[in-house]
Scaffold this motif. Sequence first.
Motif, PDB file in Angstrom:
ATOM      1  N   LYS A 143      -7.917   7.249   3.046  1.00  0.00           N
ATOM      2  CA  LYS A 143      -8.986   8.788   2.879  1.00  0.00           C
ATOM      3  C   LYS A 143      -7.988   8.147   1.094  1.00  0.00           C
ATOM      4  O   LYS A 143      -8.710   8.541   0.471  1.00  0.00           O
ATOM      5  CB  LYS A 143      -8.075   9.963   2.865  1.00  0.00           C
ATOM      6  CG  LYS A 143      -8.891  10.534   4.455  1.00  0.00           C
ATOM      7  CD  LYS A 143      -8.036  11.940   4.097  1.00  0.00           C
ATOM      8  CE  LYS A 143      -8.511  12.177   5.333  1.00  0.00           C
ATOM      9  NZ  LYS A 143      -8.098  14.011   5.826  1.00  0.00           N
ATOM     10  N   ARG A 144      -7.108   7.711   0.546  1.00  0.00           N
ATOM     11  CA  ARG A 144      -6.981   7.543  -0.553  1.00  0.00           C
ATOM     12  C   ARG A 144      -7.128   5.671  -1.192  1.00  0.00           C
ATOM     13  O   ARG A 144      -6.460   5.760  -1.909  1.00  0.00           O
ATOM     14  CB  ARG A 144      -5.313   7.633  -0.611  1.00  0.00           C
ATOM     15  CG  ARG A 144      -4.504   8.709  -0.478  1.00  0.00           C
ATOM     16  CD  ARG A 144      -3.551   9.599  -0.515  1.00  0.00           C
ATOM     17  NE  ARG A 144      -2.719   9.520  -1.722  1.00  0.00           N
ATOM     18  CZ  ARG A 144      -1.454   9.456  -1.384  1.00  0.00           C
ATOM     19  NH1 ARG A 144      -0.726   9.920  -0.633  1.00  0.00           N
ATOM     20  NH2 ARG A 144      -1.382   8.949  -3.268  1.00  0.00           N
ATOM     21  N   ASP A 145      -8.175   5.024  -0.657  1.00  0.00           N
ATOM     22  CA  ASP A 145      -8.202   3.650  -1.311  1.00  0.00           C
ATOM     23  C   ASP A 145      -7.150   2.731  -1.836  1.00  0.00           C
ATOM     24  O   ASP A 145      -6.979   2.645  -2.144  1.00  0.00           O
ATOM     25  CB  ASP A 145      -9.456   4.197  -2.384  1.00  0.00           C
ATOM     26  CG  ASP A 145     -10.050   2.689  -2.893  1.00  0.00           C
ATOM     27  OD1 ASP A 145      -9.984   1.578  -1.845  1.00  0.00           O
ATOM     28  OD2 ASP A 145     -10.577   2.484  -3.526  1.00  0.00           O
ATOM     29  N   PRO A 146      -5.903   2.098  -0.411  1.00  0.00           N
ATOM     30  CA  PRO A 146      -5.032   1.425  -0.956  1.00  0.00           C
ATOM     31  C   PRO A 146      -5.109   0.674  -1.460  1.00  0.00           C
ATOM     32  O   PRO A 146      -4.469  -0.307  -1.761  1.00  0.00           O
ATOM     33  CB  PRO A 146      -3.862   1.342   0.448  1.00  0.00           C
ATOM     34  CG  PRO A 146      -5.198   1.833   1.154  1.00  0.00           C
ATOM     35  CD  PRO A 146      -6.560   3.259   0.676  1.00  0.00           C
TER      36      PRO A 146
ATOM     37  N   TRP B  33       0.584  -1.516  -0.039  1.00  0.00           N
ATOM     38  CA  TRP B  33      -0.297  -0.379   0.122  1.00  0.00           C
ATOM     39  C   TRP B  33       1.305   1.044   0.048  1.00  0.00           C
ATOM     40  O   TRP B  33       0.844   2.481  -0.562  1.00  0.00           O
ATOM     41  CB  TRP B  33      -0.961   0.373   0.743  1.00  0.00           C
ATOM     42  CG  TRP B  33      -2.131  -0.691   1.273  1.00  0.00           C
ATOM     43  CD1 TRP B  33      -2.276  -1.475   0.620  1.00  0.00           C
ATOM     44  CD2 TRP B  33      -2.754  -0.576   1.797  1.00  0.00           C
ATOM     45  NE1 TRP B  33      -3.723  -2.647   0.475  1.00  0.00           N
ATOM     46  CE2 TRP B  33      -4.047  -2.141   2.018  1.00  0.00           C
ATOM     47  CE3 TRP B  33      -3.319  -0.520   3.322  1.00  0.00           C
ATOM     48  CZ2 TRP B  33      -5.196  -2.185   2.505  1.00  0.00           C
ATOM     49  CZ3 TRP B  33      -4.457  -0.941   4.131  1.00  0.00           C
ATOM     50  CH2 TRP B  33      -5.488  -1.706   3.949  1.00  0.00           C
TER      51      TRP B  33
ATOM     52  N   LYS C 226       2.260   1.502  -2.894  1.00  0.00           N
ATOM     53  CA  LYS C 226       1.234   2.261  -4.504  1.00  0.00           C
ATOM     54  C   LYS C 226       0.528   4.251  -3.990  1.00  0.00           C
ATOM     55  O   LYS C 226       0.747   4.559  -5.202  1.00  0.00           O
ATOM     56  CB  LYS C 226      -0.245   1.512  -4.315  1.00  0.00           C
ATOM     57  CG  LYS C 226      -1.188   2.142  -5.489  1.00  0.00           C
ATOM     58  CD  LYS C 226      -2.227   0.681  -4.918  1.00  0.00           C
ATOM     59  CE  LYS C 226      -3.941   1.131  -6.034  1.00  0.00           C
ATOM     60  NZ  LYS C 226      -5.094   0.512  -5.028  1.00  0.00           N
ATOM     61  N   LEU C 227       0.664   3.987  -2.950  1.00  0.00           N
ATOM     62  CA  LEU C 227       0.360   6.044  -2.381  1.00  0.00           C
ATOM     63  C   LEU C 227       1.955   6.913  -3.070  1.00  0.00           C
ATOM     64  O   LEU C 227       1.872   7.192  -2.822  1.00  0.00           O
ATOM     65  CB  LEU C 227       0.057   5.632  -1.335  1.00  0.00           C
ATOM     66  CG  LEU C 227      -1.299   5.116  -0.787  1.00  0.00           C
ATOM     67  CD1 LEU C 227      -1.476   5.396   0.019  1.00  0.00           C
ATOM     68  CD2 LEU C 227      -2.282   5.139  -2.285  1.00  0.00           C
TER      69      LEU C 227
ATOM     70  N   ALA D  78     -14.509   3.906   0.283  1.00  0.00           N
ATOM     71  CA  ALA D  78     -14.425   4.475   1.779  1.00  0.00           C
ATOM     72  C   ALA D  78     -14.316   3.786   2.945  1.00  0.00           C
ATOM     73  O   ALA D  78     -15.048   4.100   4.812  1.00  0.00           O
ATOM     74  CB  ALA D  78     -14.746   6.204   2.174  1.00  0.00           C
TER      75      ALA D  78
ATOM     76  N   GLU E 296      -3.347   8.464   7.457  1.00  0.00           N
ATOM     77  CA  GLU E 296      -4.722   9.109   6.843  1.00  0.00           C
ATOM     78  C   GLU E 296      -4.333   8.310   5.551  1.00  0.00           C
ATOM     79  O   GLU E 296      -5.164   8.507   4.707  1.00  0.00           O
ATOM     80  CB  GLU E 296      -3.893  10.770   7.233  1.00  0.00           C
ATOM     81  CG  GLU E 296      -4.707  11.571   6.513  1.00  0.00           C
ATOM     82  CD  GLU E 296      -4.188  13.336   7.227  1.00  0.00           C
ATOM     83  OE1 GLU E 296      -5.299  14.464   6.840  1.00  0.00           O
ATOM     84  OE2 GLU E 296      -3.376  13.573   7.739  1.00  0.00           O
ATOM     85  N   ALA E 297      -3.161   8.992   4.897  1.00  0.00           N
ATOM     86  CA  ALA E 297      -3.167   8.439   3.833  1.00  0.00           C
ATOM     87  C   ALA E 297      -4.009   7.184   3.627  1.00  0.00           C
ATOM     88  O   ALA E 297      -5.145   6.601   2.321  1.00  0.00           O
ATOM     89  CB  ALA E 297      -1.902   8.278   2.746  1.00  0.00           C
TER      90      ALA E 297
ATOM     91  N   LYS F  26       1.478  10.608   8.983  1.00  0.00           N
ATOM     92  CA  LYS F  26       0.828  10.532   7.612  1.00  0.00           C
ATOM     93  C   LYS F  26       0.752   9.315   7.109  1.00  0.00           C
ATOM     94  O   LYS F  26      -0.135   9.749   6.063  1.00  0.00           O
ATOM     95  CB  LYS F  26       1.637  11.845   6.755  1.00  0.00           C
ATOM     96  CG  LYS F  26       2.709  12.958   7.677  1.00  0.00           C
ATOM     97  CD  LYS F  26       3.607  13.223   6.742  1.00  0.00           C
ATOM     98  CE  LYS F  26       4.161  14.414   7.273  1.00  0.00           C
ATOM     99  NZ  LYS F  26       5.396  15.145   6.917  1.00  0.00           N
TER     100      LYS F  26
END
Length: 555
Positions: free
Chosen positions: A225-228, A201, A204-205, A234, A221-222, A218
């Motif tokens: 929120k960022r659909d890993p 993940w 990927k981000l 969500a 939070e990612a 951080k």
Amino acid sequence: MEKGKRWIVGLLACMVVLSACSKENDEKDANSTKDKTNAEQSTATPSIAASKTDLYKMAEPVNTSFILRVNPDLKLPQGDTMDNNLFTRYISEQTNINFKLQWYASNTDYEQKAKLAIASNDLPDAIIVDEKQFRAMAEGGQIEDLTDVYNKYASDEVKKYYDSTKGRALKQATFNKKLMALPNIVPQADAYVLTWLRKDWLDKLGLPEPKTLEDVEKITEAFIKRDPDGNGKADTVGITGNNSTITQWYGHDFRAIFNVYNSHPGIWYKDSSDKVVYGSTTPEAKQALVKAREFYAKGLYDKEFATRKDPNELVVSGQTGLFFQAWWEPFSLGDAIKRDPKADWKAYAITGVNSKYNVSMVATSSSFLVVKKGNKQPEALMKYLNFVTRFFKSPTANDLKIDHVQYVSILPLTLNIDYEDTATKKHDMLVQANEGKLSPDQLTPEMKGHYERWQRVLASSGKPDPADWSAPYAYLYGIGAFPKEEAQNKVYPAYTGTTPTMDKKWSNLQKLEDETFFNIVLGKKPIEAFDQFVSDWKNQGGEQITKEIEAELQK
């Protein structure tokens, strides 16, 4: 709140591995060569009477009584009994010690009978006890002084393990400046709290690997929120929590955050002024609670952690990608890997606000071999420990002919001593084997097994058998995440026993701590409630316990 159990499976599995590996052929070094040669010479010439300086064998046969905790489902080969079997006969042959079973029981029955035996002074010649029992027996004059016995009869092999603790193990077994017991050595790897996260993940981000708590914040939070996981929903949950405790050692707890602030909750240690303090009552603990409360308020923690029975269900289902846990977590990740073989779990150590990796170390020793007062030959127990240590860690050719597994559960007296950093040594061994610097035949039996499992994992085309994957992965990537020694700030417990006031009031004090910490983290009470907690804790027995501990440390 009910204690979740599933994440403790990893701990139990790890304990089995560590216990088993302590009973394996460990690394051999020059210090044990002299002992081993001595033993082999004794075995090779059985007709020659053992000398008084023989570190493994009594000059004349000695009968030693003991008690035993047994598994209710224990099954022995036909004709064998708990004190007359292949292994006890070999012990007798090698040491001239004949162990005689005084009584046996299982589980809670054993605990009750042992307590009664100690209280009535109806003791066997030797017994394994916990620290509270040890100190009470030493105080009551029930056990022998082993100072001279250790100095004269301990083998070099046994001494090297105790020396690896830098004196802490023997100090813990010392009472009134006398060595009153032979202590076990607890592997210290379990003290480290690591950040386990989904590296796939992270990649990927496009996020860097974490080094600080700010990085963890951080990343969490990612992940939320960022659909890993790429499912378009969500539904990713933040850091897992434990519904039983904020700071005690159950896993999926908040201890990593506390350690960042050089806070060491739940242990008694000496601060910079050499004063004994309880780690849950310090200013650093308050700082950590502020940060934990902030994380929860921001939604970075599982909102339902306080009522969720099993945090591991979020890991297995793929709903979370980050939590705090020990090095042995892969033992609990088997189901998660089976569900998603592409999940790339990696562990990281997080530096503290003091630029160090702060570690709340576990007790160096937790079990103590004591010898009944009046025993005329206490050195027999020292020689037995020399023998059984050699048998499992650096066996002679004759030792290897004896089954090392069949009778382990009914050893007359089981005391695990090993290097305190044994897990790190095993990690290094496995890494060297993978790099071709050690051949499989140079490994201990345990690590050779892990090496072979890892080879099967590498050949599995990305679909490993969890039974093969867990143990070697824990050693390679769990232990492998430990920071370098010079970067660590290790805080050792100053006292791990109990006191009279602790016996009476500790359960209430622990309840006060748990309720206050939960309410602060969940936002039900302001952070100022911590100050009231410290005051109440002192007034309700904490201050008196501290005084009693200080007095105990003078003994």
